[in-house]
Design a protein around this motif. Structure first.
Motif, PDB file in Angstrom:
ATOM      1  N   ASP A   1       0.878  -1.166   0.000  1.00  0.00           N
ATOM      2  CA  ASP A   1       0.000   0.000   0.000  1.00  0.00           C
ATOM      3  C   ASP A   1       0.917   1.218   0.000  1.00  0.00           C
ATOM      4  O   ASP A   1       1.483   1.579   1.031  1.00  0.00           O
ATOM      5  CB  ASP A   1      -0.906  -0.014   1.231  1.00  0.00           C
ATOM      6  N   LEU A   2       1.084   1.840  -1.175  1.00  0.00           N
ATOM      7  CA  LEU A   2       2.034   2.938  -1.332  1.00  0.00           C
ATOM      8  C   LEU A   2       1.295   4.268  -1.298  1.00  0.00           C
ATOM      9  O   LEU A   2       0.424   4.530  -2.132  1.00  0.00           O
ATOM     10  CB  LEU A   2       2.800   2.792  -2.649  1.00  0.00           C
ATOM     11  N   ILE A   3       1.644   5.107  -0.321  1.00  0.00           N
ATOM     12  CA  ILE A   3       1.016   6.420  -0.152  1.00  0.00           C
ATOM     13  C   ILE A   3       1.980   7.481  -0.669  1.00  0.00           C
ATOM     14  O   ILE A   3       3.058   7.679  -0.100  1.00  0.00           O
ATOM     15  CB  ILE A   3       0.675   6.689   1.321  1.00  0.00           C
ATOM     16  N   LEU A   4       1.602   8.158  -1.740  1.00  0.00           N
ATOM     17  CA  LEU A   4       2.406   9.249  -2.286  1.00  0.00           C
ATOM     18  C   LEU A   4       1.796  10.562  -1.811  1.00  0.00           C
ATOM     19  O   LEU A   4       0.711  10.946  -2.241  1.00  0.00           O
ATOM     20  CB  LEU A   4       2.428   9.202  -3.811  1.00  0.00           C
ATOM     21  N   SER A   5       2.485  11.232  -0.923  1.00  0.00           N
ATOM     22  CA  SER A   5       1.960  12.474  -0.356  1.00  0.00           C
ATOM     23  C   SER A   5       3.087  13.287   0.247  1.00  0.00           C
ATOM     24  O   SER A   5       3.993  12.726   0.880  1.00  0.00           O
ATOM     25  CB  SER A   5       0.909  12.170   0.720  1.00  0.00           C
ATOM     26  N   ASP A   6       3.028  14.610   0.074  1.00  0.00           N
ATOM     27  CA  ASP A   6       4.009  15.491   0.697  1.00  0.00           C
ATOM     28  C   ASP A   6       3.591  15.892   2.108  1.00  0.00           C
ATOM     29  O   ASP A   6       4.328  16.586   2.806  1.00  0.00           O
ATOM     30  CB  ASP A   6       4.203  16.756  -0.147  1.00  0.00           C
ATOM     31  N   LEU A   7       2.404  15.478   2.545  1.00  0.00           N
ATOM     32  CA  LEU A   7       1.955  15.777   3.891  1.00  0.00           C
ATOM     33  C   LEU A   7       2.669  14.876   4.890  1.00  0.00           C
ATOM     34  O   LEU A   7       2.896  13.689   4.618  1.00  0.00           O
ATOM     35  CB  LEU A   7       0.443  15.573   4.013  1.00  0.00           C
ATOM     36  N   ARG A   8       3.004  15.421   6.036  1.00  0.00           N
ATOM     37  CA  ARG A   8       3.599  14.617   7.100  1.00  0.00           C
ATOM     38  C   ARG A   8       2.510  13.773   7.742  1.00  0.00           C
ATOM     39  O   ARG A   8       1.510  14.293   8.222  1.00  0.00           O
ATOM     40  CB  ARG A   8       4.238  15.520   8.158  1.00  0.00           C
ATOM     41  N   ARG A   9       2.681  12.476   7.758  1.00  0.00           N
ATOM     42  CA  ARG A   9       1.655  11.579   8.266  1.00  0.00           C
ATOM     43  C   ARG A   9       2.027  11.097   9.663  1.00  0.00           C
ATOM     44  O   ARG A   9       3.200  10.909   9.980  1.00  0.00           O
ATOM     45  CB  ARG A   9       1.468  10.380   7.338  1.00  0.00           C
ATOM     46  N   ASP A  10       1.011  10.901  10.487  1.00  0.00           N
ATOM     47  CA  ASP A  10       1.218  10.298  11.796  1.00  0.00           C
ATOM     48  C   ASP A  10       1.386   8.804  11.580  1.00  0.00           C
ATOM     49  O   ASP A  10       0.446   8.105  11.195  1.00  0.00           O
ATOM     50  CB  ASP A  10       0.025  10.589  12.708  1.00  0.00           C
ATOM     51  N   MET A  11       2.594   8.307  11.823  1.00  0.00           N
ATOM     52  CA  MET A  11       2.899   6.927  11.480  1.00  0.00           C
ATOM     53  C   MET A  11       2.050   5.926  12.250  1.00  0.00           C
ATOM     54  O   MET A  11       1.619   4.902  11.706  1.00  0.00           O
ATOM     55  CB  MET A  11       4.384   6.648  11.712  1.00  0.00           C
ATOM     56  N   VAL A  12       1.790   6.208  13.521  1.00  0.00           N
ATOM     57  CA  VAL A  12       1.010   5.278  14.338  1.00  0.00           C
ATOM     58  C   VAL A  12      -0.467   5.376  13.997  1.00  0.00           C
ATOM     59  O   VAL A  12      -1.139   4.366  13.761  1.00  0.00           O
ATOM     60  CB  VAL A  12       1.255   5.542  15.837  1.00  0.00           C
ATOM     61  N   GLU A  13      -0.986   6.598  13.957  1.00  0.00           N
ATOM     62  CA  GLU A  13      -2.411   6.784  13.688  1.00  0.00           C
ATOM     63  C   GLU A  13      -2.793   6.270  12.305  1.00  0.00           C
ATOM     64  O   GLU A  13      -3.855   5.670  12.122  1.00  0.00           O
ATOM     65  CB  GLU A  13      -2.775   8.261  13.811  1.00  0.00           C
ATOM     66  N   ASP A  14      -1.936   6.483  11.302  1.00  0.00           N
ATOM     67  CA  ASP A  14      -2.230   6.054   9.939  1.00  0.00           C
ATOM     68  C   ASP A  14      -1.756   4.631   9.663  1.00  0.00           C
ATOM     69  O   ASP A  14      -1.854   4.163   8.527  1.00  0.00           O
ATOM     70  CB  ASP A  14      -1.576   7.001   8.929  1.00  0.00           C
ATOM     71  N   ARG A  15      -1.215   3.981  10.674  1.00  0.00           N
ATOM     72  CA  ARG A  15      -0.769   2.580  10.575  1.00  0.00           C
ATOM     73  C   ARG A  15       0.210   2.408   9.412  1.00  0.00           C
ATOM     74  O   ARG A  15       0.115   1.479   8.625  1.00  0.00           O
ATOM     75  CB  ARG A  15      -1.970   1.655  10.424  1.00  0.00           C
ATOM     76  N   VAL A  16       1.166   3.337   9.336  1.00  0.00           N
ATOM     77  CA  VAL A  16       2.208   3.277   8.312  1.00  0.00           C
ATOM     78  C   VAL A  16       3.365   2.444   8.847  1.00  0.00           C
ATOM     79  O   VAL A  16       3.862   2.670   9.951  1.00  0.00           O
ATOM     80  CB  VAL A  16       2.680   4.690   7.931  1.00  0.00           C
ATOM     81  N   ASP A  17       3.812   1.476   8.059  1.00  0.00           N
ATOM     82  CA  ASP A  17       4.915   0.608   8.485  1.00  0.00           C
ATOM     83  C   ASP A  17       6.282   1.227   8.215  1.00  0.00           C
ATOM     84  O   ASP A  17       7.233   1.004   8.966  1.00  0.00           O
ATOM     85  CB  ASP A  17       4.824  -0.741   7.764  1.00  0.00           C
ATOM     86  N   LEU A  18       6.376   1.995   7.136  1.00  0.00           N
ATOM     87  CA  LEU A  18       7.660   2.563   6.730  1.00  0.00           C
ATOM     88  C   LEU A  18       7.418   3.918   6.084  1.00  0.00           C
ATOM     89  O   LEU A  18       6.581   4.047   5.187  1.00  0.00           O
ATOM     90  CB  LEU A  18       8.367   1.625   5.736  1.00  0.00           C
ATOM     91  N   VAL A  19       8.151   4.927   6.549  1.00  0.00           N
ATOM     92  CA  VAL A  19       8.082   6.257   5.963  1.00  0.00           C
ATOM     93  C   VAL A  19       9.439   6.572   5.349  1.00  0.00           C
ATOM     94  O   VAL A  19      10.484   6.312   5.958  1.00  0.00           O
ATOM     95  CB  VAL A  19       7.721   7.326   7.012  1.00  0.00           C
ATOM     96  N   ILE A  20       9.427   7.120   4.140  1.00  0.00           N
ATOM     97  CA  ILE A  20      10.657   7.586   3.504  1.00  0.00           C
ATOM     98  C   ILE A  20      10.640   9.105   3.549  1.00  0.00           C
ATOM     99  O   ILE A  20       9.698   9.741   3.060  1.00  0.00           O
ATOM    100  CB  ILE A  20      10.767   7.082   2.059  1.00  0.00           C
ATOM    101  N   ARG A  21      11.641   9.686   4.168  1.00  0.00           N
ATOM    102  CA  ARG A  21      11.732  11.137   4.317  1.00  0.00           C
ATOM    103  C   ARG A  21      12.876  11.680   3.459  1.00  0.00           C
ATOM    104  O   ARG A  21      13.957  11.085   3.395  1.00  0.00           O
ATOM    105  CB  ARG A  21      11.996  11.506   5.769  1.00  0.00           C
ATOM    106  N   VAL A  22      12.632  12.826   2.843  1.00  0.00           N
ATOM    107  CA  VAL A  22      13.685  13.585   2.166  1.00  0.00           C
ATOM    108  C   VAL A  22      13.856  14.878   2.950  1.00  0.00           C
ATOM    109  O   VAL A  22      12.967  15.729   2.966  1.00  0.00           O
ATOM    110  CB  VAL A  22      13.323  13.889   0.704  1.00  0.00           C
ATOM    111  N   GLY A  23      14.977  15.000   3.661  1.00  0.00           N
ATOM    112  CA  GLY A  23      15.181  16.147   4.533  1.00  0.00           C
ATOM    113  C   GLY A  23      15.054  15.762   5.989  1.00  0.00           C
ATOM    114  O   GLY A  23      15.159  14.587   6.358  1.00  0.00           O
ATOM    115  N   ALA A  24      14.813  16.758   6.823  1.00  0.00           N
ATOM    116  CA  ALA A  24      14.734  16.522   8.270  1.00  0.00           C
ATOM    117  C   ALA A  24      13.580  15.581   8.592  1.00  0.00           C
ATOM    118  O   ALA A  24      12.502  15.661   7.992  1.00  0.00           O
ATOM    119  CB  ALA A  24      14.556  17.847   9.001  1.00  0.00           C
ATOM    120  N   VAL A  25      13.797  14.723   9.557  1.00  0.00           N
ATOM    121  CA  VAL A  25      12.765  13.752   9.934  1.00  0.00           C
ATOM    122  C   VAL A  25      11.698  14.411  10.783  1.00  0.00           C
ATOM    123  O   VAL A  25      10.508  14.335  10.490  1.00  0.00           O
ATOM    124  CB  VAL A  25      13.399  12.551  10.659  1.00  0.00           C
ATOM    125  N   GLY A  26      12.073  15.027  11.867  1.00  0.00           N
ATOM    126  CA  GLY A  26      11.113  15.799  12.650  1.00  0.00           C
ATOM    127  C   GLY A  26      10.360  15.043  13.722  1.00  0.00           C
ATOM    128  O   GLY A  26       9.776  15.653  14.607  1.00  0.00           O
TER     129      GLY A  26
END
Length: 296
Positions: A124-149
């Motif tokens: 399930d590939l999510i293409l978005s420039d919005l910062r997602r809440d990894m736990v709330e959105d049940r994301v297993d892996l986030v790829i960041r370009v730039g500061a993680v935050g």
């Protein structure tokens, strides 16, 4: 029913949406599913589901419990498969969030090869420039370009991409080419970052690091929008080279202020700290890291 079986029943109820469907998935009866959930709730001392005659929904406690238990069960399943000698038989789902432009250029092209190697994997590939809440959105892996935050995240830097300041040849033919960063204040600079009307672009000069506050008639939280505007000759933009891999060799795209632009941006893989990283996620991470190696 043992505790592991209770957890598997719980996951089945969540993922199928009801007790009857969970019974079919687990090969048991609806009363057995109801009893297992009741026993689990009694042992935990909380209600995991809201029940009505029409449907079953998770309580807040149930959602948090599911988010913690799902990776644990997946890890157990992975361990069992490895013990039985089926390490390569990787199945299940993985949700990956990645910035739109980077994902389109660098992740989408390798997904077919990954699915060919792991045909039972569901991505399930999510293409978005919005910062997602990894736990709330049940994301297993986030790829960041730039500061993680995210201060509570686990971060693995896999690559680094240089910044580049660019514009279309047609823009520079009309407005001239800046010879030093301070001249950007007189140019139309397209700002990436959402509602920000002004951006501070980083440069390096004889006196060290400094920034220039730039603005223009187009800002967006979408890198695709800024990229399209720059390529259409609307103004000047600041990008990572990873976002312009195809355009930088085009004669109509001109890089400027190269001696002053020396900053880089990390490309990182990120996981929620409080979530167990399953063997499946680790293998997908290794696959993508290898695919990205040497590209930047």
């Amino acid at each position: 029913m043992d505790r592991l079986s209770e957890l598997e029943v719980f996951l089945a109820v969540v993922e199928t949406g009801g007790f009857t469907a969970a019974a079919r998935r687990t090969g048991t009866s609806q009363p057995a599913v109801s009893k297992a959930i009741g026993t689990l709730e009694e042992r935990l001392g909380v209600a995991l589901f809201n029940r009505s005659t029409r449907n079953v929904t998770m309580t807040d406690q149930g959602r948090r419990y599911y988010d913690r238990m799902r990776p644990l069960i997946e890890e157990i399943d992975d361990a069992n498969r490895e013990a039985m000698g089926s390490r390569a038989d990787m199945s299940g789902s993985i949700r990956i969030a990645v910035p739109t432009t980077f994902g389109r250029l660098h992740i989408l092209p390798v997904i077919p090869n990954m699915l060919a190697e792991y045909p039972k994997l569901r991505v399930d590939l999510i293409l978005s420039d919005l910062r997602r809440d990894m736990v709330e959105d049940r994301v297993d892996l986030v790829i960041r370009v730039g500061a993680v935050g995210e201060p509570d995240a686990i971060v693995k830097r896999v690559a680094r991409s240089s910044l580049v300041c660019v514009g279309a040849r047609q823009y520079f033919e009309k407005h001239g080419v800046p010879s030093e960063p301070a001249e950007l204040t007189r140019h139309n600079c397209l700002v990436y970052g959402g509602f920000e009307e002004v951006a501070n672009w980083p440069f390096v000069g004889p006196q060290g690091h400094f920034s220039v506050a730039v603005r223009g008639n187009l800002s967006s939280n979408s890198m695709e929008t800024i990229r399209a505007g720059v390529l259409a000759g609307v103004g000047i933009g600041m990008f990572t080279k990873a976002s312009l891999v195809q355009e930088l060799s085009h004669p109509d795209v001109v890089t400027i202020l190269d001696d002053y632009v020396q900053a880089t941006r990390d490309i990182s893989f990120v996981w929620p700290k409080r979530r167990l990283v399953s063997a499946r996620v680790r293998r997908v991470t290794d696959f993508l890291a290898m695919a990205l190696e040497g590209q930047f």
